[in-house]
Design a protein around this motif. Sequence first.
Motif, short mmCIF file in Angstrom:
data_model
loop_
_atom_site.label_atom_id
_atom_site.label_comp_id
_atom_site.label_asym_id
_atom_site.label_seq_id
_atom_site.Cartn_x
_atom_site.Cartn_y
_atom_site.Cartn_z
N ALA A 1 1.60 5.34 5.65
CA ALA A 1 2.64 6.38 5.74
C ALA A 1 2.33 7.52 4.77
O ALA A 1 2.58 8.69 5.07
CB ALA A 1 4.01 5.78 5.45
N CYS A 2 1.78 7.18 3.61
CA CYS A 2 1.48 8.22 2.62
C CYS A 2 0.36 9.14 3.11
O CYS A 2 0.39 10.34 2.88
CB CYS A 2 1.12 7.60 1.27
SG CYS A 2 -0.13 6.32 1.38
N MET A 3 -0.61 8.56 3.82
CA MET A 3 -1.72 9.38 4.34
C MET A 3 -1.21 10.41 5.34
O MET A 3 -1.61 11.58 5.32
CB MET A 3 -2.75 8.49 5.06
CG MET A 3 -3.62 7.69 4.14
SD MET A 3 -4.82 6.74 5.07
CE MET A 3 -6.05 7.96 5.42
N ALA B 1 7.51 9.49 1.55
CA ALA B 1 7.31 8.75 2.80
C ALA B 1 7.15 7.25 2.60
O ALA B 1 7.33 6.49 3.54
CB ALA B 1 6.06 9.28 3.50
N CYS B 2 6.82 6.84 1.38
CA CYS B 2 6.46 5.43 1.17
C CYS B 2 7.67 4.52 1.38
O CYS B 2 8.65 4.61 0.64
CB CYS B 2 5.90 5.23 -0.23
SG CYS B 2 5.53 3.51 -0.57
N PRO B 3 7.64 3.62 2.37
CA PRO B 3 8.80 2.76 2.60
C PRO B 3 8.96 1.69 1.53
O PRO B 3 10.01 1.09 1.41
CB PRO B 3 8.51 2.12 3.97
CG PRO B 3 7.04 2.21 4.12
CD PRO B 3 6.56 3.38 3.33
N ARG C 1 3.51 -3.55 -4.63
CA ARG C 1 4.44 -3.08 -3.59
C ARG C 1 3.70 -2.52 -2.38
O ARG C 1 4.19 -2.59 -1.27
CB ARG C 1 5.33 -1.97 -4.16
CG ARG C 1 6.23 -2.44 -5.27
CD ARG C 1 7.10 -1.31 -5.75
NE ARG C 1 7.97 -1.74 -6.82
CZ ARG C 1 8.89 -0.98 -7.37
NH1 ARG C 1 9.05 0.26 -6.95
NH2 ARG C 1 9.65 -1.43 -8.34
N CYS C 2 2.56 -1.88 -2.61
CA CYS C 2 1.88 -1.18 -1.51
C CYS C 2 1.49 -2.17 -0.42
O CYS C 2 0.82 -3.17 -0.68
CB CYS C 2 0.65 -0.46 -2.03
SG CYS C 2 -0.28 0.31 -0.70
N ILE C 3 1.91 -1.90 0.80
CA ILE C 3 1.57 -2.78 1.93
C ILE C 3 0.44 -2.17 2.77
O ILE C 3 0.06 -2.74 3.79
CB ILE C 3 2.81 -3.06 2.81
CG1 ILE C 3 3.51 -1.75 3.18
CG2 ILE C 3 3.76 -4.00 2.12
CD1 ILE C 3 4.63 -1.91 4.17
S1 SF4 Z 1 3.06 4.61 2.03
FE1 SF4 Z 1 1.08 4.44 1.02
S2 SF4 Z 1 1.58 3.67 -1.02
FE2 SF4 Z 1 3.38 3.31 0.26
S3 SF4 Z 1 3.12 1.23 1.05
FE3 SF4 Z 1 2.27 2.61 2.60
S4 SF4 Z 1 0.08 2.74 2.06
FE4 SF4 Z 1 1.12 1.91 0.26
#
Ligand code: SF4
Length: 996
Positions: free
Chosen positions: A755-757, A934-936, A749-751
């Motif tokens: 956003a998580c950072m 936050a992860c979309p 799933r991770c793109i």
């Molecule tokens: S928010 Fe982080 S975990 Fe979610 S898709 Fe983006 S990089 Fe991957």
Amino acid sequence: MSSKQPAPGNDIPQNHPAFLPEEEREMTRRSFMKWMGAGAALVGVGLPACRRVEKYLVPYNEGPEWSVPGVETAYATCLSMGGSARPVLAACYEGRPVKLLPSLPYPDGPGLPATAQASILDLYDPGRSKHILFHGKPASGDEFRGAFSSWSRNLRDGGSIGLLLPETDSPLVHSMLEEITRKNPGVRVYHDSPVPAPGSAMQAGLPQEVRFRVRFTRAKRILALDCDFLHENPYGNTRDFIAARSPEGLHYKEENRNRTRLYAAEGRVSLTGAHADHRLPVSPARLAIFTEELFRYIAGRKFSSRFPQPAPEAPASLTERELAWLRRCGDDLYSHPGESLVLLGEDHPELSGCVWKLNRLLGAIGTCIQLLKAPASLPHGTLEDFIRDIRQKKTDIVFLLDSGNPVLDSAHGPALAEALNGTESIHLGMYEDETSRACRWHLPAAHPLEAWGVERDRRGRFCYRQPVILPLYGGISPEEVLSGLLSTKGQLITADNSPTHLSPVYHRARKCFERAVNPENKTAAWTEALQRGYSEETAYPPLSPQEESGFGAITPDVSVTDARTHADALGSGLLELQFCPDYTIGDGRWKRNAWMQECPDPVTGVSWAASAQVSPATFRRLGGTGSGPMRCTITASAGRMEVILCPIPGVAENLVVLPLGYGGMNHVAEGQWNSNGYELRTQVNQANGCGIPPDQVVLHGLPERTEAIQGPVVQLSPFTAGGSAAAALFTPPGADTVYQWKMAIDTSRCIGCNACMIACRAENNIPVVGRDQMAKGRALDWIRIDRYFTEEGALTAIPVACQQCGKAPCESVCPVNATVHTTEGLNAMVYARCWGTRYCATNCPYRARRFNFFDYAKASEEATRLQRNPNVTVRSRGVMEKCTYCVQMVERAKIRHKSRLMKEHPGQPSTTIRVTEKDLLLPDGEAQTACQLACPAAAITFGNVLDTSSAVFRAKSLPRHMNLLPSLGTEPGTGYLAPARNPNPAMEEQDREKIH
Ligand code: SF4
């Protein structure tokens, strides 16, 4: 700069406000607290009260009874992104907006893009414009008011005024523009954007009053033509796509037998292409030929009499391999009628007609794609019209209202600057920039969190922008300027100079809502709309099937002769240039945002610099050695651009992908090179039509800092599950029997969107360290995104933070017990004990611990410190820090849950309430980490693994769950779900051939 501060090098310029003596800084803590006190005193008096009236202040020791220090109050508001709205929650502590969170009930997208979250930092940016300027010099309020009255008088007397704005769907702005043009026929409206809005190319194939949205849950086969729809998805809900694609459904509950398959044909490696099951490198110039062939192939299959099959031999511009890929992809799309669709990237509006016909052929219209009926927009001109009208004296006065920086980023920059210089021009912007310098007047603009407004999202819903703070630097909103021009007295009234501190735009916003919704109880409905942040009932209605049937009518006229000629010209040895907004700083609007600058580019891994992509073969052809990156200079007729050039597997041959957004004024860091892609884009377009000879691209030796500012770009073999556990020296403490917190990250799933950072930065007060410190490997992010390229060019992004090991190697080597295990399974840090031996970091096999080498937090600007979360310790120099699984959010959830339990027993003393262990158990999803929220893409699942009904328990029970470095026996709390692609069996053999 204090003598105790580290030399900042060129991370942060020496004259940066952070290093000025207190008395020289314009924004002091005391002055800020004056405003904050005003805010906090009145937060309790209803929603509109987030406008604070200072004259009624009461001392804070008599603060509002429900405002608890350390407990956030969230206000629903919205941001405008790419011309459409994104609802957010602004979390405020005692009147201070601290972070932006996703609006949870919003149906079109849980999660929040990195740029939207990072915009909170811009609110406090001390580099924002603070003064009204006339010819570059501060002007008094009286001078400005006098001038504004004369402009309004000119308008009322039938004068001609030009208004340049960015493309917007805001119903409030539209209604004001409509009123102003109706009352004053001399007013002309123009729109300009430096880069096309996401989704605009497909929109170009539809009439203005018809919009579309993608129903990702229905689409089982998707072809993305140079379309990065997973990045800040402009078409629909990314989680719908993830749910339809995941082998076990969104919540890991059921088996998904009919999963979505994603194809991508693109030149650069985009986040969407990197995620595709099958990806074909096709340069932008040849995409038209590819699309035409695809149309003919599918049309030929459907109507063999009207559309004869293409000749079996490959046409000149498509190789045999490409043609084979096209046919297998076409067969797969064609065999799923009503479940397949084709999406087109914003750089190719010329292909929109062909793509709509393809979608009609595939039965996507009315199924996967819903057409919507939107109101017609006002007639408007372009930037060229704007310049021409100024030159021809068709406008006496021109306003540039939050219109970006067209002098820098448009192809007509010099002509625009000259035209603006010769007329009465007023620039409203958050920063002094090239455009403000070309104008006579400059007004500081308000941040979106400081002003009232009404926007529309892509679905057409009204989204309400509430100010959560009075303008910090005296900013004015575009709506206030329009309102001033419309007022009978011709006065510009803002929140700051209104007697009630309430902007007149508030009343206009409310009227705009009432006109659209027409509620019975107006006040209650308005309050509810503000609380929710958007109105579902204002969404665009769908088109009827009869109305729908006209779009994408299938005719064979998809000739791309021009594109063929262009592609042939480029085939004669030229390098093709593709300009794209940078993944971190966008089209340049985030270039002052240090959070975004410090984020690594999700594909190249470079931060604090412009980074370009080429294929490894093109890299070698240009003289590159090793695995890169190298510094590169590209020269065109009258300028040059310097970038870090990264060889990336999967980029089309002879293509150089260049970022836009760098260059010009307003960098956060000095020492950034001359990386103005806009300048080069203009010159190249005029000179060579996006193609340049290879000898104009010159590679230099490795720049001293490049290796370090680039994060890991590694080529590894895929994960392997299992491995034998080594003997551990560690004895875990007694474990809690109610909670054991764990995390599962789904790599399919991770793109890699970062956003998580950014969420982690905002929540955990992670300071900016700057470019030089990054180059020394001193990044402080608690979560990093590792990227793994396969030989075929597929990219897997893996977020890595502290793995919260059950048998943590860091804990056994700390001499002062500063890192310890909690009974709930967390590997905790006690900052006060840490004396910085760094033994733990040395012993961490995941490189997940960060050492605070300098007092970065103290070195940051005073104003930006006000963004900090009061619930998280600000670490000082010499302390080790790392991910805590957002323990403060977990504890908050527990407190919330307990107080809910208390409310179930009203009036009963807490000591007499009997609760069982089961009552205390937090419901699944109640405790969330910032990165998860936050992860979309819903890639991060966190929860209590002792709760067997929890999503994290289910995720961890899947066969594709694995740990990093399992043979070390660290028993990590964070595990990963292996990538689960959905390949087309007919294409697997072809994909096994190496691309390069
Ligand atoms: S928010 Fe982080 S975990 Fe979610 S898709 Fe983006 S990089 Fe991957």
